[in-house]
Every structure is written in structure tokens, then in C-alpha cells.
Motif scaffolding. Structure first.
Motif, PDB file in Angstrom:
ATOM      1  N   ALA A   1      40.865  38.912  31.664  1.00  0.00           N
ATOM      2  CA  ALA A   1      39.751  39.368  30.825  1.00  0.00           C
ATOM      3  C   ALA A   1      38.699  38.265  30.669  1.00  0.00           C
ATOM      4  O   ALA A   1      37.482  38.536  30.712  1.00  0.00           O
ATOM      5  CB  ALA A   1      40.269  39.788  29.455  1.00  0.00           C
ATOM      6  N   LYS A   2      39.154  37.027  30.519  1.00  0.00           N
ATOM      7  CA  LYS A   2      38.208  35.910  30.391  1.00  0.00           C
ATOM      8  C   LYS A   2      37.424  35.690  31.683  1.00  0.00           C
ATOM      9  O   LYS A   2      36.222  35.419  31.658  1.00  0.00           O
ATOM     10  CB  LYS A   2      38.970  34.642  29.991  1.00  0.00           C
ATOM     11  N   ILE A   3      38.128  35.791  32.810  1.00  0.00           N
ATOM     12  CA  ILE A   3      37.457  35.622  34.108  1.00  0.00           C
ATOM     13  C   ILE A   3      36.428  36.721  34.309  1.00  0.00           C
ATOM     14  O   ILE A   3      35.285  36.472  34.738  1.00  0.00           O
ATOM     15  CB  ILE A   3      38.495  35.639  35.243  1.00  0.00           C
ATOM     16  N   LEU A   4      36.817  37.965  33.983  1.00  0.00           N
ATOM     17  CA  LEU A   4      35.888  39.088  34.141  1.00  0.00           C
ATOM     18  C   LEU A   4      34.706  38.992  33.191  1.00  0.00           C
ATOM     19  O   LEU A   4      33.647  39.583  33.444  1.00  0.00           O
ATOM     20  CB  LEU A   4      36.647  40.410  33.924  1.00  0.00           C
ATOM     21  N   ALA A   5      34.894  38.240  32.109  1.00  0.00           N
ATOM     22  CA  ALA A   5      33.801  38.058  31.156  1.00  0.00           C
ATOM     23  C   ALA A   5      32.885  36.902  31.576  1.00  0.00           C
ATOM     24  O   ALA A   5      31.914  36.579  30.876  1.00  0.00           O
ATOM     25  CB  ALA A   5      34.366  37.795  29.770  1.00  0.00           C
ATOM     26  N   GLY A   6      33.209  36.276  32.720  1.00  0.00           N
ATOM     27  CA  GLY A   6      32.327  35.233  33.238  1.00  0.00           C
ATOM     28  C   GLY A   6      32.823  33.817  33.039  1.00  0.00           C
ATOM     29  O   GLY A   6      32.141  32.855  33.429  1.00  0.00           O
ATOM     30  N   GLU A   7      34.022  33.654  32.451  1.00  0.00           N
ATOM     31  CA  GLU A   7      34.553  32.315  32.227  1.00  0.00           C
ATOM     32  C   GLU A   7      35.236  31.810  33.506  1.00  0.00           C
ATOM     33  O   GLU A   7      35.554  32.584  34.406  1.00  0.00           O
ATOM     34  CB  GLU A   7      35.568  32.322  31.079  1.00  0.00           C
ATOM     35  N   GLY A   8      35.487  30.510  33.575  1.00  0.00           N
ATOM     36  CA  GLY A   8      36.168  29.945  34.733  1.00  0.00           C
ATOM     37  C   GLY A   8      37.661  30.211  34.656  1.00  0.00           C
ATOM     38  O   GLY A   8      38.174  30.680  33.644  1.00  0.00           O
TER      39      GLY A   8
ATOM     40  N   GLY B   1      46.854  39.402  31.635  1.00  0.00           N
ATOM     41  CA  GLY B   1      45.770  40.263  31.182  1.00  0.00           C
ATOM     42  C   GLY B   1      44.717  39.484  30.407  1.00  0.00           C
ATOM     43  O   GLY B   1      43.505  39.675  30.611  1.00  0.00           O
ATOM     44  N   ASP B   2      45.154  38.588  29.533  1.00  0.00           N
ATOM     45  CA  ASP B   2      44.217  37.778  28.746  1.00  0.00           C
ATOM     46  C   ASP B   2      43.386  36.873  29.653  1.00  0.00           C
ATOM     47  O   ASP B   2      42.166  36.752  29.487  1.00  0.00           O
ATOM     48  CB  ASP B   2      44.988  36.918  27.734  1.00  0.00           C
ATOM     49  N   ALA B   3      44.044  36.235  30.636  1.00  0.00           N
ATOM     50  CA  ALA B   3      43.334  35.342  31.549  1.00  0.00           C
ATOM     51  C   ALA B   3      42.340  36.113  32.407  1.00  0.00           C
ATOM     52  O   ALA B   3      41.207  35.666  32.638  1.00  0.00           O
ATOM     53  CB  ALA B   3      44.337  34.593  32.428  1.00  0.00           C
TER      54      ALA B   3
END
Length: 261
Positions: free
Chosen positions: A253-260, A249-251
Motif C-alpha cells: 500500500a505504501k509503495i502504491l501510494a508513491g513511497e519507496g 499488504g501494508d508495504a
């Protein structure tokens, strides 16, 4: 060529009071492969709560069919890595106990966890009936050529509101019925049990005790501490699954926020 009973006998021998067998419970072939690949892994063990969750079910909704499907996949991994496999078998699925045990043995398992809290009854089996269910498991295992099949008899006495003394008495009765080891579960409301309780149960059961390592509790007892107390088996239940789900879930969320990735 070793037989399934040779594997069962070797698995039973891993239960050494003071030098416990440590099981990092798995729930599918992916997690089984990850754990089986670790040099320190001595056996694979399933966690019914995690298997149920992976199938979109609650632990109480898990059926024999769904459980066996997961065990089948995990058993292939155990065989490939030459590791013993023990399956979390809940309460034995009521009147499907004999059928289920025969099936899980045919899949390659050499042990099960068997609970004394009946979902059908909504409470604990009477001690004599719980003992008889253990004897039935061992009788089926004998018929299938695995007389050294390992029953880790779980009592939910604490969860049902009884005290440690009553849980220990149930454990002693299950050992008398042929169980190789006893698992005393405290239930979710207790968040584990105290050092004094573990020491008391370990002494009374001569070390033939399974304790859950509460990795998600900061002040939980360590494997080293449990070994020093003399327990024979340590497991983690569904905790790795819960930790993994949180990490995913944490990973995500970061991807959905635009991170790689």
C-alpha cells in the motif's frame, strides 16, 4: 550415519513437559529457510491452513497431493539444516491415510499432526476409530523403518461443542493408542483457552500437551507461562502466515501510494 528413525527418536525426545518444544510453523521453502536459519530452531513444522492458503484453497479444500507438494519443498530445507520435520496432516485425508503417511515418511518427515475431526463425516471420529487410525499410522511408520515416528494427536472436541473433560479423555485414549503427544484445539470461536483449562489438561495428560501460542491475542499466555504449567509442545499454527500477509499488504500500500520500498 544417523537414520530417519534416529531423527524421529531425537524429535520425540524434544517433547519435555516443562521445557516445551517451540515450533514456529512454516508453509513453503522460503519460510522454512527463514525459520531453519535461526539458532533457536530445533525442528520444522508445517501448518496446513497456511499451506492451503498459499495454494489458493481453504483448509477444508486442501488435498493430499497439494499438502505433499508443500511438504516436499520444506523437507529439502529440513534436510539441508539437519532438522526434524513434522507435517500437519489434518484428518489423514480419509481413506488415503496409509498412502499419505507412507509418502510423507518417504519425503523425510518424522512426525505428523493427526486430527480426530473427519471432513468426510463432518464431525468427530468415534474414539475407537480415531485410536485405530493412530495405530495405522504407526504401523505404516514401522514398515518404513521409523518405529519412533511421532504422532501429535489433535482432538477437536472443544470445537465440536464438548468440554475440556471430554477433550482430555480423548487425549488419554490417543496416548494409549501410541500417540506421543496430544493437541487440544479450541476452535476459532474460542480465541484460545483459559489458564485453568490448560492447567487441568496438562495435569491430566502428564504434560504431554501441545498448546497454540496465540500471538495475535494481547492477553494470550507466553511460552514461559506455558512452560511453567508443564506443557511439552508449543506451536503457532498459521499465525505467522496471517501476520506476514498483513505486513506485505501494508508495504504494498505504501509503495502504491508513491513511497519507496
Amino acid at each position: 550415519m544417523s537414520t530417519q528413525n534416529d531423527t524421529a527418536r531425537a524429535f520425540k525426545a524434544l517433547h519435555k513437559p516443562g521445557d516445551p518444544l517451540v515450533l514456529t510453523n512454516v508453509w513453503d521453502a522460503i519460510t522454512a529457510n527463514a525459520v531453519a536459519s535461526l539458532p533457536a530452531t530445533k525442528a520444522l513444522a508445517t501448518a496446513s491452513y497456511a499451506i492451503a492458503a498459499a495454494a489458493g484453497l481453504s483448509d477444508d479444500e486442501l488435498t493430499l497431493e497439494v499438502n505433499l507438494r508443500a511438504v516436499s519443498a520444506i523437507a529439502k530445507v529440513a534436510k539441508a539444516h539437519n532438522l526434524p520435520l513434522t507435517a500437519d496432516f489434518q484428518d489423514g485425508f480419509g481413506d488415503q491415510l496409509d498412502e499419505g503417511v507412507r509418502s510423507v515418511i518417504k519425503l523425510g518427515a518424522v512426525g505428523i499432526n493427526l486430527e480426530d475431526f473427519s471432513r468426510e463425516l463432518g464431525g468427530l471420529y468415534p474414539v475407537a476409530e480415531a485410536q485405530e487410525r493412530i495405530r495405522r499410522v504407526l504401523a505404516v511408520a514401522g514398515e518404513e523403518g521409523v518405529p519412533d515416528f511421532v504422532v501429535n494427536a489433535r482432538t477437536d472436541a472443544l470445537f465440536a461443542g464438548q468440554n475440556v473433560d471430554e477433550a482430555v479423555q480423548r487425549g488419554k485414549a490417543y496416548l494409549q493408542a501410541g500417540a506421543a503427544n496430544v493437541f487440544i484445539w479450541g476452535g476459532p470461536s474460542r480465541k484460545g483457552w483459559s489458564r485453568g483449562e490448560v492447567e487441568k489438561a496438562t495435569e491430566a495428560l502428564e504434560g504431554k500437551l501441545n498448546v497454540i501460542l496465540v500471538r495475535m491475542k494481547p492477553d494470550g499466555l507466553s511460552v514461559k507461562e506455558l512452560a511453567e504449567m508443564g506443557v511439552a509442545r508449543v506451536s503457532v499454527g498459521p499465525q505467522l502466515m496471517l501476520m506476514t500477509a498483513g505486513s506485505v499488504g501494508d508495504a504494498a500500500a505504501k509503495i502504491l501510494a508513491g513511497e519507496g520500498v
